[in-house]
Design a protein around this motif. Structure first.
Motif, mmCIF file in Angstrom:
data_model
loop_
_atom_site.group_PDB
_atom_site.id
_atom_site.type_symbol
_atom_site.label_atom_id
_atom_site.label_comp_id
_atom_site.label_asym_id
_atom_site.label_seq_id
_atom_site.Cartn_x
_atom_site.Cartn_y
_atom_site.Cartn_z
ATOM 1 N N ASP A 95 0.811 -1.222 0.000
ATOM 2 C CA ASP A 95 0.000 0.000 0.000
ATOM 3 C C ASP A 95 0.846 1.275 0.000
ATOM 4 O O ASP A 95 0.305 2.376 0.132
ATOM 5 C CB ASP A 95 -0.928 0.007 1.212
ATOM 6 C CG ASP A 95 -1.954 -1.111 1.152
ATOM 7 O OD1 ASP A 95 -2.591 -1.267 0.085
ATOM 8 O OD2 ASP A 95 -2.114 -1.836 2.148
ATOM 9 N N ASP A 96 2.141 1.135 -0.141
ATOM 10 C CA ASP A 96 3.030 2.287 -0.181
ATOM 11 C C ASP A 96 3.114 2.806 -1.611
ATOM 12 O O ASP A 96 3.673 2.141 -2.493
ATOM 13 C CB ASP A 96 4.427 1.890 0.307
ATOM 14 C CG ASP A 96 5.409 3.050 0.292
ATOM 15 O OD1 ASP A 96 5.014 4.169 -0.105
ATOM 16 O OD2 ASP A 96 6.580 2.823 0.656
ATOM 17 N N PRO A 97 2.536 4.006 -1.900
ATOM 18 C CA PRO A 97 2.536 4.511 -3.275
ATOM 19 C C PRO A 97 3.939 4.797 -3.811
ATOM 20 O O PRO A 97 4.136 4.860 -5.029
ATOM 21 C CB PRO A 97 1.706 5.794 -3.182
ATOM 22 C CG PRO A 97 1.774 6.203 -1.744
ATOM 23 C CD PRO A 97 1.868 4.932 -0.975
ATOM 24 N N GLY A 98 4.897 4.948 -2.937
ATOM 25 C CA GLY A 98 6.259 5.225 -3.379
ATOM 26 C C GLY A 98 7.095 3.979 -3.598
ATOM 27 O O GLY A 98 8.228 4.056 -4.084
ATOM 28 N N SER A 99 6.528 2.813 -3.280
ATOM 29 C CA SER A 99 7.286 1.575 -3.396
ATOM 30 C C SER A 99 7.370 1.108 -4.850
ATOM 31 O O SER A 99 6.385 1.171 -5.596
ATOM 32 C CB SER A 99 6.626 0.475 -2.552
ATOM 33 O OG SER A 99 7.256 -0.772 -2.762
ATOM 34 N N ARG A 100 8.556 0.644 -5.247
ATOM 35 C CA ARG A 100 8.730 0.074 -6.583
ATOM 36 C C ARG A 100 8.726 -1.448 -6.554
ATOM 37 O O ARG A 100 8.970 -2.100 -7.561
ATOM 38 C CB ARG A 100 10.037 0.578 -7.191
ATOM 39 C CG ARG A 100 10.040 2.088 -7.429
ATOM 40 C CD ARG A 100 11.264 2.525 -8.182
ATOM 41 N NE ARG A 100 11.255 3.964 -8.430
ATOM 42 C CZ ARG A 100 12.182 4.599 -9.150
ATOM 43 N NH1 ARG A 100 13.195 3.921 -9.675
ATOM 44 N NH2 ARG A 100 12.090 5.896 -9.343
#
Length: 225
Positions: free
Chosen positions: A41-46
């Motif tokens: 759920d981390d929008p910055g995670s790749r």
């Protein structure tokens, strides 16, 4: 809801699409008891591959068109794919036992608004269209005796008529706001689209209790919605 017992030590891989469909899918995942790790759920995670609260279930998050490919070729055992993708690729390796009732939209033909009054789709004999779905488009038009010349685009479909690439497009439509913003109007319905639970046929044969158990779990979750 209790989760099916794993038949072996290898984790089952569930492929899910990015974007709007994933938002609609999350309540179903909750109902079947699958909770991804926080990075999901981390929008910055790749990150693309995620563990879950169940040690025998992993999730991969990929583009919607790629879900079917991962499932068909065994990279994932189960997945969630729109029937637009299933119609386009028609993978024999995929079994789609369940309509999840999410991702409702439609595949439509659209053209510039100024063409509508003088254009009659019933009189078309040849069309040139930009689309992400050339196979579906050709079959649709061939069924009524129209030859379709398809220009394959993966995005920004609405620009094609504006820039003179072609006069018409075939694309997914949800609210129609993107079409309206670009001066386009729906003139023909191709297909209704929803998201389906898809299964690799070989996995269903080799791990029937486990894979079949998850099909049943998702079916119960859909009926409980």
């Amino acid at each position: 809801m209790s989760s099916p017992t794993p038949a072996g030590s290898d984790a089952l891989v569930l492929a899910v699409p990015k974007g709007r469909i994933l938002d609609e899918l999350r309540p179903l995942l909750d109902r079947v008891g699958i909770r991804p790790e926080p990075a999901f759920d981390d929008p910055g995670s790749r990150q693309l591959r995620f563990s879950t609260n169940l040690p025998h279930i992993e999730i991969i998050r990929v583009r919607s068109f790629d879900v079917a490919t991962f499932v068909a070729f065994g990279g994932a055992h189960l997945g969630v794919a729109g029937n637009d993708v299933l119609m386009e690729f028609d993978f024999p390796e995929i079994y789609a036992p369940l309509d999840l009732g999410i991702g409702h939209c439609r595949l439509s033909v659209a053209e510039p608004g100024e063409m509508v009054e003088r254009d009659d789709p019933a009189r078309w004999s040849h069309v040139r269209v930009a689309t992400k779905y050339p196979e579906v488009t050709r079959r649709h038009f061939a069924a009524r005796g129209v030859q379709a010349e398809c220009i394959k685009l993966n995005g920004a479909m609405e620009l094609a008529p504006v820039l003179g690439l072609c006069r018409r497009i075939v694309d997914l439509v949800s609210t129609g706001s993107t079409l309206r913003a670009n001066g386009l109007v729906e003139v023909e319905h191709v297909a209704d689209v929803t998201s389906r639970l898809v299964v690799n046929r070989a996995a269903l044969k080799t791990r029937p209790e486990e894979v079949g158990g998850w099909v049943d779990a998702f079916r119960d979750a859909v009926h409980a919605a």
